[in-house]
Design an enzyme around this catalytic site. Structure first.
Site, PDB file in Angstrom:
ATOM      1  N   GLY A  45       0.840  -1.198   0.000  1.00 32.42           N
ATOM      2  CA  GLY A  45       0.000   0.000   0.000  1.00 32.42           C
ATOM      3  C   GLY A  45       0.871   1.243   0.000  1.00 32.42           C
TER       4      GLY A  45
ATOM      5  N   ARG B 121      -1.852   6.927   1.899  1.00 29.20           N
ATOM      6  CA  ARG B 121      -1.439   7.898   2.923  1.00 29.20           C
ATOM      7  C   ARG B 121      -0.590   7.228   3.999  1.00 29.20           C
ATOM      8  NH1 ARG B 121      -7.541   9.818   3.297  1.00 29.20           N
ATOM      9  NH2 ARG B 121      -7.625   7.599   2.876  1.00 29.20           N
TER      10      ARG B 121
ATOM     11  N   SER C 267      -3.370  -4.753  14.467  1.00 26.08           N
ATOM     12  CA  SER C 267      -3.993  -3.808  15.393  1.00 26.08           C
ATOM     13  C   SER C 267      -4.819  -2.812  14.607  1.00 26.08           C
ATOM     14  CB  SER C 267      -2.920  -3.059  16.201  1.00 26.08           C
ATOM     15  OG  SER C 267      -3.544  -2.073  16.999  1.00 26.08           O
ATOM     16  N   GLY C 268      -5.957  -2.442  15.156  1.00 24.91           N
ATOM     17  CA  GLY C 268      -6.795  -1.421  14.534  1.00 24.91           C
ATOM     18  C   GLY C 268      -6.262  -0.029  14.831  1.00 24.91           C
ATOM     19  N   ASN C 269      -5.288   0.075  15.740  1.00 26.58           N
ATOM     20  CA  ASN C 269      -4.726   1.380  16.071  1.00 26.58           C
ATOM     21  C   ASN C 269      -3.289   1.187  16.538  1.00 26.58           C
ATOM     22  OD1 ASN C 269      -4.009   3.882  17.292  1.00 26.58           O
ATOM     23  ND2 ASN C 269      -6.180   4.395  17.341  1.00 26.58           N
TER      24      ASN C 269
ATOM     25  N   HIS D  47     -12.690  15.496  16.010  1.00 25.72           N
ATOM     26  CA  HIS D  47     -11.966  15.302  14.756  1.00 25.72           C
ATOM     27  C   HIS D  47     -12.281  16.461  13.808  1.00 25.72           C
ATOM     28  CE1 HIS D  47     -11.437  11.140  16.168  1.00 25.72           C
ATOM     29  NE2 HIS D  47     -10.417  11.091  15.339  1.00 25.72           N
ATOM     30  N   HIS D  48     -11.493  16.526  12.734  1.00 26.87           N
ATOM     31  CA  HIS D  48     -11.641  17.539  11.685  1.00 26.87           C
ATOM     32  C   HIS D  48     -13.048  17.508  11.059  1.00 26.87           C
ATOM     33  CE1 HIS D  48     -11.201  14.153   8.879  1.00 26.87           C
ATOM     34  NE2 HIS D  48     -10.304  13.717   9.735  1.00 26.87           N
TER      35      HIS D  48
ATOM     36  N   LYS E  92     -14.568  14.471   8.661  1.00 31.83           N
ATOM     37  CA  LYS E  92     -14.818  13.084   9.099  1.00 31.83           C
ATOM     38  C   LYS E  92     -16.310  12.772   8.978  1.00 31.83           C
ATOM     39  CE  LYS E  92     -13.793   9.802  12.796  1.00 31.83           C
ATOM     40  NZ  LYS E  92     -13.249   8.783  11.864  1.00 31.83           N
TER      41      LYS E  92
HETATM   42  P1  NAD Z   1      -5.233   4.834   1.273  1.00 32.98           P
HETATM   43  O1  NAD Z   1      -6.450   4.572   0.452  1.00 32.98           O
HETATM   44  O2  NAD Z   1      -4.566   6.173   1.210  1.00 32.98           O
HETATM   45  O3  NAD Z   1      -4.107   3.738   0.915  1.00 32.98           O
HETATM   46  C1  NAD Z   1      -4.348   2.383   0.692  1.00 32.98           C
HETATM   47  C2  NAD Z   1      -3.344   1.920  -0.366  1.00 32.98           C
HETATM   48  O4  NAD Z   1      -3.421   0.495  -0.475  1.00 32.98           O
HETATM   49  C3  NAD Z   1      -3.649   2.521  -1.766  1.00 32.98           C
HETATM   50  O5  NAD Z   1      -2.460   3.068  -2.316  1.00 32.98           O
HETATM   51  C4  NAD Z   1      -4.121   1.311  -2.537  1.00 32.98           C
HETATM   52  O6  NAD Z   1      -3.830   1.403  -3.916  1.00 32.98           O
HETATM   53  C5  NAD Z   1      -3.322   0.200  -1.856  1.00 32.98           C
HETATM   54  N1  NAD Z   1      -3.818  -1.143  -2.169  1.00 32.98           N
HETATM   55  C6  NAD Z   1      -5.099  -1.559  -2.265  1.00 32.98           C
HETATM   56  N2  NAD Z   1      -5.144  -2.840  -2.653  1.00 32.98           N
HETATM   57  C7  NAD Z   1      -3.860  -3.246  -2.815  1.00 32.98           C
HETATM   58  C8  NAD Z   1      -3.248  -4.464  -3.219  1.00 32.98           C
HETATM   59  N3  NAD Z   1      -4.000  -5.513  -3.569  1.00 32.98           N
HETATM   60  N4  NAD Z   1      -1.897  -4.535  -3.231  1.00 32.98           N
HETATM   61  C9  NAD Z   1      -1.130  -3.477  -2.917  1.00 32.98           C
HETATM   62  N5  NAD Z   1      -1.666  -2.267  -2.544  1.00 32.98           N
HETATM   63  C10 NAD Z   1      -3.008  -2.164  -2.491  1.00 32.98           C
HETATM   64  O7  NAD Z   1      -5.643   4.479   2.764  1.00 32.98           O
HETATM   65  P2  NAD Z   1      -4.838   4.771   4.125  1.00 32.98           P
HETATM   66  O8  NAD Z   1      -5.384   5.993   4.776  1.00 32.98           O
HETATM   67  O9  NAD Z   1      -3.373   4.694   3.851  1.00 32.98           O
HETATM   68  O10 NAD Z   1      -5.300   3.525   4.994  1.00 32.98           O
HETATM   69  C11 NAD Z   1      -5.032   2.199   4.587  1.00 32.98           C
HETATM   70  C12 NAD Z   1      -5.626   1.234   5.597  1.00 32.98           C
HETATM   71  O11 NAD Z   1      -4.998   1.418   6.867  1.00 32.98           O
HETATM   72  C13 NAD Z   1      -7.123   1.432   5.847  1.00 32.98           C
HETATM   73  O12 NAD Z   1      -7.699   0.160   6.099  1.00 32.98           O
HETATM   74  C14 NAD Z   1      -7.142   2.294   7.095  1.00 32.98           C
HETATM   75  O13 NAD Z   1      -8.342   2.219   7.815  1.00 32.98           O
HETATM   76  C15 NAD Z   1      -6.003   1.670   7.849  1.00 32.98           C
HETATM   77  N6  NAD Z   1      -5.415   2.488   8.935  1.00 32.98           N
HETATM   78  C16 NAD Z   1      -5.072   1.813  10.055  1.00 32.98           C
HETATM   79  C17 NAD Z   1      -4.442   2.459  11.086  1.00 32.98           C
HETATM   80  C18 NAD Z   1      -4.015   1.648  12.291  1.00 32.98           C
HETATM   81  O14 NAD Z   1      -3.388   2.205  13.187  1.00 32.98           O
HETATM   82  N7  NAD Z   1      -4.302   0.354  12.300  1.00 32.98           N
HETATM   83  C19 NAD Z   1      -4.162   3.825  11.001  1.00 32.98           C
HETATM   84  C20 NAD Z   1      -4.510   4.509   9.831  1.00 32.98           C
HETATM   85  C21 NAD Z   1      -5.145   3.822   8.774  1.00 32.98           C
END
Ligand code: NAD
Length: 275
Positions: free
Chosen positions: A10, A14, A125-127, A157-158, A161
């Site tokens: 990914g 972000r 972890s979810g966080n 939050h902002h 959301k």
């Molecule tokens: P985002 O949409 O900006 O990024 C996700 C990325 O994953 C994208 O670039 C997408 O193209 C890529 N992706 C999707 N399918 C893929 C695949 N098959 N192979 C490779 N890459 C792939 O989202 P984000 O804000 O970066 O969040 C990503 C995930 O992380 C979400 O599930 C979000 O809820 C989670 N998150 C978790 C925490 C935590 O602490 N656990 C914190 C923030 C976000």
């Protein structure tokens, strides 16, 4: 000890960018590969430049087999289908797999747990914020010790959301309910409006504020006769999740195969819930 070779899954997202920055900043970790889905606009770009730091000489690619070759650990913040597929590969290769992806179904979670039994070292972890995981542990303890105090959870939050209360506020509610051995669902009060009558003893209240660019503020208030205990967390940016994931990657290197959470990474062994 040699640096751990990390694959960021990914990488075009972000959290992917935050993970690339965190790996570059953490001693003991080096970026081995950066992958995103076919068609992603990030493909072909240098991962460091994409993440806003110096070039790292690693191009973002969609070739997962090449990425995993010779790697030690995957940091994966993608989507549930991608994460379950990666967990299978991590198990086959005996890799550590740090999973931040949210929104996994029960079937996804069961598949991930099977991969942990089949040889993967998984931290999910979810966080991944270390401060938030410690806060949840403190809330669990405070809710148990101050069993007759009223618990209220306030979050801000902002203004963009779209869901409320935040997933993190609900996580804190689960921690409080866990400390009291009650079900959050049966005891939560999510909205108050008009003539509500007095507060129901034993309930866990939620209040939501929205505005500006606030990244994420959470307060858990335990109000008793003549005193109030307030436990607060303020998130400044998403580097807190990436730093937690980096720490989990270093920790997982020395573990047996299994399914772990940030509670294990931080050594919070008295926690009854896995965050
Ligand atoms: P985002 O949409 O900006 O990024 C996700 C990325 O994953 C994208 O670039 C997408 O193209 C890529 N992706 C999707 N399918 C893929 C695949 N098959 N192979 C490779 N890459 C792939 O989202 P984000 O804000 O970066 O969040 C990503 C995930 O992380 C979400 O599930 C979000 O809820 C989670 N998150 C978790 C925490 C935590 O602490 N656990 C914190 C923030 C976000």
């Amino acid at each position: 000890m040699a640096e751990l070779k990390v694959v960021v899954a990914g990488a075009g997202g972000r959290m992917g960018a935050a993970n690339i920055r965190a790996i570059a900043a953490h001693p003991g970790l080096s970026l081995h590969a950066a992958v995103d889905r076919p068609g992603s606009e990030a493909l072909g770009q240098d991962a460091g430049l994409f993440a806003g730091i110096a070039a790292l000489g690693v191009a973002i690619s969609d070739d997962i087999d090449a990425a995993l070759h010779g790697a030690d650990v995957i940091i994966d913040f993608t989507a549930p289908d991608a994460t379950t597929a990666l967990a299978g590969r991590a198990a086959a290769l005996g890799l550590a797999h740090i999973i931040g992806t949210t929104g996994c179904s029960e079937a996804d979670d069961a598949a991930i747990a099977r991969c942990a039994s089949d040889g993967a070292r998984i931290v999910k972890s979810g966080n991944f914020s270390m401060g938030m995981v410690v806060l949840a542990n403190l809330v669990e303890k405070a809710a148990a010790a101050l069993a007759d105090y009223d618990i209220e959870i306030l979050e801000m939050h902002h203004n963009r959301k779209v869901d409320a209360p935040s997933g993190t506020a609900l996580l804190l509610g689960e921690a409080a309910a866990s400390g009291r051995d009650i079900s959050l669902k049966a005891h939560s009060v999510r909205v108050r409006d008009g003539h509500t009558g007095p507060r129901e003893a034993g309930s866990i209240g939620f209040a939501t504020l929205r505005g500006g660019t606030v990244v994420g503020d959470h307060s858990v208030i335990l109000a008793g006769p003549g005193e109030r205990l307030e436990l607060n967390h303020r998130a400044e940016d998403r580097s807190i999740f990436a730093n937690g994931a980096a720490r989990a990657a270093l920790w997982a290197a020395g573990q047996e195969p299994g399914l772990y959470s940030m509670v294990d990474v931080l050594g919070l062994n008295d926690a009854t819930r896995k965050y």
